[in-house]
Write an enzyme that holds these catalytic residues in place. Structure first.
Site, mmCIF file in Angstrom:
data_model
loop_
_atom_site.group_PDB
_atom_site.id
_atom_site.type_symbol
_atom_site.label_atom_id
_atom_site.label_comp_id
_atom_site.label_asym_id
_atom_site.label_seq_id
_atom_site.Cartn_x
_atom_site.Cartn_y
_atom_site.Cartn_z
ATOM 1 N N GLU A 318 -37.001 9.131 69.351
ATOM 2 C CA GLU A 318 -37.034 9.650 70.723
ATOM 3 C C GLU A 318 -37.634 8.647 71.705
ATOM 4 O O GLU A 318 -38.483 8.984 72.524
ATOM 5 C CB GLU A 318 -37.809 10.977 70.766
ATOM 6 N N ASP A 392 -36.111 20.708 63.309
ATOM 7 C CA ASP A 392 -37.265 20.558 64.201
ATOM 8 C C ASP A 392 -37.966 21.889 64.483
ATOM 9 O O ASP A 392 -37.792 22.446 65.565
ATOM 10 C CB ASP A 392 -36.837 19.898 65.520
ATOM 11 N N GLU A 420 -43.324 25.984 70.118
ATOM 12 C CA GLU A 420 -42.288 25.341 70.937
ATOM 13 C C GLU A 420 -40.972 26.110 70.895
ATOM 14 O O GLU A 420 -40.319 26.273 71.920
ATOM 15 C CB GLU A 420 -42.076 23.907 70.442
#
Lengths: 733, 733
Positions: A318, A392, A420
C-alpha cells in the site's frame, strides 16, 4: 429501582428526555453514574457480606516481599483494589518474620512453611495463587518466579475478588503460552488514528516527554492486568520522524511509565528513513552504509531505552517503501534490521500483508506466494506477522494459509481489535469468539491435529519467539474504546494472547461481572447475547463466505457496487463477482484461482468442492448459481436473504435484552450502550437492504418471504456519502 | 498529610516516580484523585459543620415552581449539588400551599408574602437571590422573570454554596449586560480543532444525531452555570457541508440538548456554499438566485431548529471566499445573509478580521480602513465581530480602534480563550485580566469617558444587539481544556460576558475555591499568582509592546527571525523591525504608518509621542534606538533583557508557590499542574534566550547584568522544528 451500585459523583440527567426520566432520577439520585474510564478495574464495593468478610480476613495481615518499581506498582494496585472493594485501608508489611493472611512473594522469598510442591510448573511470567492451612489458619499465597509474575498474579487475585469468587481452597497456576503479547497502535504523530474510532490518539506527542498523562499509567495498568507485555505505539504506515532524537526522547518517557508494568515499547520503522531523514541517498538493505545507519540508529534508541522491544515493519505494501524498491527481497530487509537490534536483544516483526505486483493474481494467495518460499531464511530474531485471514480483517475469513505452511519461520498472529470492517465503534461485536475461531482452526500441517494456536504458540516448531498482536481500538474517548463493549475485545484479546485456549464463556463472564455487576440475573441474561454477537455482523454484512463488500476508503457501510479503484483487488465486485449466473469467488483448482491449494491437501480437498465446503465459507471458495440448493433445501438466493434478515433480527433481540437489564446498569453507561445498539440495529438493516437490492439486479429473483422488504430503493443507498467518516488514512482523505 | 478532600475512585500512583511518592501514597490513599472533568461543578462535601447546617436548613423544605425542560434541568442540578455538598437527598415540591425554606419560582409564581420590592430591576435573563424572614423563620428565595433566569439563579446559589458563603441576609440581584454571550468553536468536521490544544473536537459528527455524548450535556451545564447562552459549533474557516440536511440533522440533536440550558446553536456560513454544494454557479450576494438559495437554506435549518441563532461569517480573509470575489462589499454580503435569517429572528455575526489587498498597508489599520466607512450601512440584525486588538490575539495589544469608531454599528467583541499565542495549553495564564484590560480601555469616543465595555454593552449606542464571543479552548481531553487552569479562562470569559465590570479578584477567588478548595491558606497563596500570571507571557514573549514574534504556521515558540512568508504581514520582522538603529513599529503620523490616527484624537496624541505612550505599548507605536532611555533611566536594550528575565523569574516563583500547596490539592491534579508549570518555566527561558540572542545581532550590546546568559547559541534556537505541533490548520500542514 434496584440499582446495585453506589454514590454519584456526576450529574446523569438528560433533561431533553423529558419528565419520565426526571422522575426516574428522583428515585435514583444515588445511582453511581460511570463514564467507563475505569474499564474492568472498577473495584466497586462488595456488598455480599459473606464474601467481603472472607476477603477482609485475607487482607487483615499482608506481606509483600521485595522492592522494585514493579513491586511498588503491585502494592499500589493491591491497596487501591482492597480499599475500594472492602472499604479498608490495608496495611502492608515486607518483613518475613510474622504469619500473614496474605503473602505475595517470589518463590525464593516464600517462608519455609509455604509449600508449593505439587503445583504445576510456571514460567518466568507465570504465577500461582493458592490457599494453605497453617496451624488452623487459612492463608492466601501469590507467588511467581519474578516480580512481573507477582504483578500478574496480584491483578488476577483482584479480578477474582471483583468477580466475587470464593477463595477457599483456591488453586490457580497460570503461565502465558505466547511470549510476545502486543498491542499495535495505528497512531500517527498528528494524533489521528488510522482506523481508529474512539477519538484522537492517546499519545500526546507535543507534551511528551515532560507531561505524563494519567492515561499512560492507567493504560499500563489495564494492559498488565490482562498480561499484555508490549506495545507498538506508532502506525505501520510509518513516519521516519519517530526515529529522530526529538521523538525518541518522548518514546523514552512512555517506556519509563510502562516498564514497571512489564510492558516494552516497540516502534514502526519506515524503511526509507535513512533517505528521508536526509542522511543517505539509498535505503538498499545490502548497502553497508545503510546497514551502518540502522546500527547507529539502534544504538541511539537503546541508549535511551535499554529494554526497547524492536521494530514492526510494513514494507512494499500500500505504497510503503521496502527492500523491493532496491531490487531486494523481504528477507534482505528484515534481516538487515534484525542485525541492527540483535546486539541489544531486540526483534523485528515483519508484516506479511503485501500486494502482488500482478494485480490479476488472487488477492487471497498473494502473501502466501511471496512469503512461503522464504521459509527458513529469516534471521532468528525475526517474526513474520500474519493477519488472521488472507484478505483483510473481514467479519469472517478462513485462517491465513501461511499458518502451517512455514514450519521453519516464527509466525506472529495479527488480529484487529479496532472494528474497521465490523461497524466501527458503534456495533457490539464480541471479537474474542472470532479470534478463537481462527486460533482453533486446524491447519493439518505440519501435523494432522495442528491448530493455528499451536503454530503461533510454537508448540509445533518449538521456536524461541512466539507472538500475538492486536491492532488497538483505543483512543482519547473517556471510555477508551468509543463503545463500552469495545473494552471486552481489548480484554479478551489479552486473555487469548496469554492462553489461546482460554474459555470464551469465561472471558465474557469475567468481563461482564467486572465491568457491570456480578449479579447472576444480569450476567446470565446478557452472556448469550455477547457470545452470539460475533456472528451477527457476519450475517448482516457478509453471510455465507461473502467478503470485502464495504464502501470504499472509509470502509463504513455497504458498498457491494464499488467497482472502480486504482487496483481491482480493492473493489467489491472483484470479491463477490455477482452476475446473472450466480455469486462468489471461485478459488477451486478446477475452474477457479486454485487458492484452495494454499492450504494443506486435506483442506484443499474439502474447500475444492461446494458440497464439502463449510456453508459459512461457501462463497469464499465458490461461484454458485443463485438457484444452488443449500443443506436446508432452499436456494442460495433465499438463504442470502434469510441470513441478512437473521443478522438484523438478532441485533433487534440483543437490543430488547439490553433494555430489560436497565435496573442493573448505571444510567450513563446504560444509555450509551442503548444508543449504540439502536445505531447498530439501524445499520444492520441498511446493510441488508443495500446488499440484497444490489444482488437482486443480478439474481432477478423475489426476496424470500422471511426477509423484510427494503423501504428504499438501491439508488438511495448508493447515494449515501460520508466525507468525514473517522479513521481514514489522511492521504486517502 | 492534611488533605481536605475525599475518597478515591481512581489509582493515583506513579510507580516510576519511585518510593518516596509511594510512601506518600500510603498515607493518602483516601485522597480524592480527580481528573478535572467536573470543572467548577464538583460540589464536594462541605466539611464545615456550621455552614453545612445552615445550607441543610435552607434545603429542608424546597419548592420549585413550574414545569419545563429548563425547570427539570434546574431541579436535577439542584438535587445533584445539594446531594453531594450536604450528603442529603433533597425533597422538592411544586405545590404552593406550604411554607418553604427555599423557594425557586418566577416572580409571577412567588407566594403573596414574598416581597421583592426594593430589589433592583432585573431583565429577562436576570435573577434575584435573597433571604426573607417569615414569622421568625428565615427562608431563601430565588426568583426571576423567566425559567432561564431561575436556572441562572440556581447555578449561582450552588456556586455560593461551593464557596461556602454565609447565606444569612444574602441579597443578590444580577442581570447580564450583554445579550449574546457566545463560544466560538474553531472545530472542523474531521474533529481537528484549529488552534485547539486540548485534543480532538468534542463534536462527534459521525455518531450524531443518534449518539448523545454525556459531554454535550455537561458542556451545556458548564456554560449555563456561567451564563453563556450561545455556541458557534463550527470553524470560521468554514465547510459548506455543515449546511446540508445530513449535518443539519446532527446540529439539531445538539440544539435539542442545549435548549433546556438556554443555549442557542449558531453555524459558520461558507460564503461560496451555493456554488460548492453544486446548486449555483455564483455566490454573488446581489444575484436574486443566490439570495433565494440562502432564504431556502435558512428555512431548511429553521424547520429543524426553530430557535437557531444564526450565522458567523469569515469572508475575504486568509483565503476564505466572500462578496469581494464577486465585486461586492462586506455590507452586501452581510445584509444578504441577514435578510435570509431575519424572518426567523436570526442574526449574522460578520467578522472584521480581514486583510487588505495592499500588503504594504499597516496590518494594524487594515480592518479599520475597510469597515469604518460602512458604519450605519449594515442591516439591523447584523453585528460586526471585532477581535480585541488590531493584530491577532497577541499577549498584549492596544484595544482595536474600531471600538468607538463605528457608533451606528453594533460591534461584537471577539476574545480568544484558546491560547494560540500564549503557550498553547501548557502555560498558566489568567486571561480574564487580559479581557478586562481591553474592556476597561477608554476609547474617548463617542464620549470622553467611554470604555470598550460601554461600546459592546450598547450603553453608548443603545443598540438592540450586543455580544461577546470567546474562541473556545475546549477539546476531548478529560479535563476539557488540556491545562486545568485553562478552565479558569473559560469560566472567567463567561463571567465577564455577563458583566464586563465583574471583579477579577472575585472571578479568580470563586474559581479557585470551587475548582480546588475554599481553604483560605490555599486561596490566599495562589490568588496573587493567578492574577499576575496574565503579565508573565507578555514579559517572556513580547515585552514593551513587541508583537507577532512567534514561529510560523503553528505559532508555537519564538520565531523573531521569521522573514519569508507569502505575505509580509505574516512575518515577524514586519512587526518588530529590528535593525542596527533600533526596534519597534513606527505608527506615528510624523515618521510612521499613521495608524495612531485610527484612534480618537486624545489617544492619537498620546500614542504619537514615545514620551506619552504607555511603556507596555512603546514598541507597538514607535521604532526606538537600542539606547533609548526608559523611565527607569536604563536603555531600551537593558529594559528588554530585564523584562524577559522578569517573565522567566515570575514563572519560577509561581512554580515554587504551587509546590508549597501540595497538601491542598489531590495528587492527580497537583501533578498535572506541576508538570505544566515546569514546561512553562522551560519555555519562558526558551523565549527569552531566542529573542534576546536574535536582537543582540542588531543591538550589538552586552546583555544587562540582571539577565541570565543563554546556555545555547542562536543557531540552536533557529534549528528547532515542530512538524506536528497541534492546532495547525490542515491546509497549512
Amino acid at each position: 429501582m434496584n440499582n446495585p451500585v453506589h454514590k454519584s459523583n456526576k450529574a446523569i440527567f438528560r433533561p431533553f428526555q423529558g419528565l419520565l426520566l426526571f422522575l426516574l432520577l428522583l428515585s435514583s439520585l444515588h445511582a453511581y453514574s460511570e463514564n467507563g474510564y475505569d474499564l474492568w478495574l472498577r473495584y466497586s464495593l462488595i456488598e455480599n457480606e459473606a464474601i467481603r468478610t472472607q476477603y477482609t480476613q485475607f487482607s487483615s495481615k499482608i506481606r509483600v516481599a521485595g522492592n522494585s518499581p514493579t513491586i511498588n506498582a503491585l502494592k499500589s494496585e493491591l491497596m487501591t483494589g482492597l480499599n475500594k472493594m472492602l472499604d479498608i485501608t490495608p496495611q502492608i508489611s515486607s518483613v518475613s518474620t510474622e504469619s500473614y493472611a496474605l503473602i505475595i512473594a517470589t518463590i525464593s522469598n516464600l517462608p519455609d512453611n509455604a509449600d508449593i510442591t505439587g503445583m504445576p510448573e510456571i514460567n518466568d511470567e507465570g504465577y500461582i495463587i493458592m490457599t494453605q492451612n497453617v496451624n488452623g489458619n487459612e492463608r492466601l499465597i501469590v507467588t511467581a518466579r519474578t516480580d512481573i509474575g507477582l504483578l500478574y498474579g496480584t491483578f488476577n487475585l483482584l479480578q477474582l475478588m471483583q468477580q466475587q469468587r470464593d477463595l477457599q481452597n483456591i488453586e490457580v497456576a497460570s503461565s502465558p503460552r505466547i511470549n510476545l503479547r502486543l498491542l499495535n497502535h495505528w497512531d500517527n504523530l498528528d494524533r489521528t488514528v488510522e482506523r481508529g474510532y474512539a477519538g484522537a490518539s492517546i499519545w500526546n506527542w507535543q507534551k511528551l516527554p515532560e507531561y505524563i498523562d494519567q492515561r499512560y499509567i492507567d493504560y499500563a495498568r489495564a494492559n498488565a492486568s490482562i498480561g499484555i507485555n508490549g506495545t507498538v505505539v506508532t502506525n505501520v504506515n510509518a513516519n521516519a520522524l519517530i526515529l529522530t532524537p526529538q521523538y525518541v526522547d518522548k518514546v523514552k518517557a512512555l517506556a519509563d511509565v510502562f516498564r514497571p508494568y512489564g510492558i516494552k515499547v516497540y516502534l514502526t520503522a519506515r524503511f526509507s528513513a535513512p533517505v528521508e531523514l536526509g542522511d543517505l541517498d539509498t535505503a538498499d538493505p545490502l548497502d553497508p552504509a545503510v546497514q551502518e545507519w540502522w546500527n547507529v540508529k539502534a544504538n541511539e534508541i537503546y541508549n535511551q531505552i535499554p529494554d526497547f522491544g524492536g521494530f514492526l515493519v510494513k514494507a512494499n505494501s500500500e505504497g510503503q517503501p521496502g527492500p523491493q524498491n532496491y531490487g531486494r527481497n523481504h528477507v534482505d530487509g528484515a534481516n538487515m534490521l534484525a542485525a541492527a537490534v540483535k546486539p541489544h536483544g531486540g526483534i523485528v516483526m515483519w508484516r506479511a500483508f503485501v500486494y502482488s505486483p500482478d494485480e490479476g493474481a488472487d488477492r487471497a494467495s498473494q502473501a502466501s506466494k511471496e512469503f512461503v518460499p522464504y521459509d527458513g531464511q529469516f534471521a532468528e530474531n525475526v517474526l513474520v506477522q500474519v493477519k488472521n485471514g488472507p484478505i483483510d480483517f473481514q467479519p469472517r475469513e478462513p485462517f491465513h494459509p501461511m499458518f502451517g505452511a512455514m514450519p521453519k519461520t516464527p509466525l506472529m498472529m495479527e488480529f484487529q481489535i479496532t472494528q474497521e470492517y465490523l461497524g466501527f465503534s458503534t456495533h457490539l461485536v464480541f471479537l474474542p469468539k472470532l479470534f478463537q475461531e481462527v486460533l482453533h482452526s486446524r491447519t493439518y500441517q505440519p501435523n494432522r491435529n495442528t491448530r493455528v494456536a499451536d503454530i503461533i504458540a510454537g508448540t509445533e516448531g518449538n521456536q524461541a519467539l512466539t507472538g500475538m498482536a492486536g491492532v488497538a481500538n483505543i483512543g482519547s474517548d473517556i471510555n477508551w474504546t468509543g463503545h463500552i463493549f469495545g473494552q471486552a475485545n481489548w480484554f479478551g484479546f489479552g486473555k487469548l494472547a496469554w492462553d489461546p485456549d482460554y474459555s470464551l464463556e469465561q472471558i465474557a463472564e469475567e468481563w461482564l461481572k467486572m465491568t457491570f455487576t456480578p449479579d447472576p440475573e444480569f450476567v446470565n441474561s446478557f452472556l448469550p447475547e455477547l457470545l452470539e454477537s460475533r456472528e451477527m455482523p457476519v450475517s448482516y454484512m457478509t453471510p455465507l463466505g461473502l467478503h470485502h463488500m464495504m464502501d470504499a476508503g472509509h470502509h463504513y457501510g455497504p458498498g457491494p457496487w464499488i467497482s472502480n479503484m486504482s487496483r481491482p483487488d480493492w473493489t467489491s465486485v472483484y470479491y463477490h463477482k455477482a452476475d446473472k449466473s450466480g455469486i462468489g469467488f471461485d478459488r477451486t483448482t478446477t475452474t477457479g484461482s486454485g487458492a484452495v491449494n494454499d492450504y494443506a491437501p486435506e483442506l484443499a480437498k474439502l474447500f475444492n468442492d461446494p458440497a464439502t465446503t463449510p456453508e459459512e465459507l461457501l462463497l469464499w471458495f465458490h461461484h454458485l448459481p443463485w438457484t444452488y440448493k443449500l443443506k436446508n433445501g432452499r436456494t442460495l438466493w433465499d438463504n442470502l436473504g434469510m441470513k441478512y434478515q437473521e443478522g438484523v433480527d438478532e441485533v433487534g433481540q440483543m437490543l430488547e435484552t439490553w433494555k430489560s437489564l436497565r435496573p442493573y446498569v448505571d444510567e450513563e453507561r446504560y444509555e450509551e450502550i442503548l444508543m449504540h445498539l439502536n445505531i447498530q440495529f439501524k445499520e444492520a438493516k441498511w446493510w441488508k437492504n443495500a446488499c440484497m437490492l444490489y444482488f437482486q439486479e443480478f439474481s432477478e429473483m423475489p426476496f424470500p418471504p422471511e426477509m423484510t422488504v427494503p423501504d428504499k430503493d438501491l439508488s438511495y443507498y448508493k447515494s449515501l456519502k460520508f466525507p468525514y467518516a473517522p479513521g481514514i488514512r489522511p492521504s486517502w482523505d
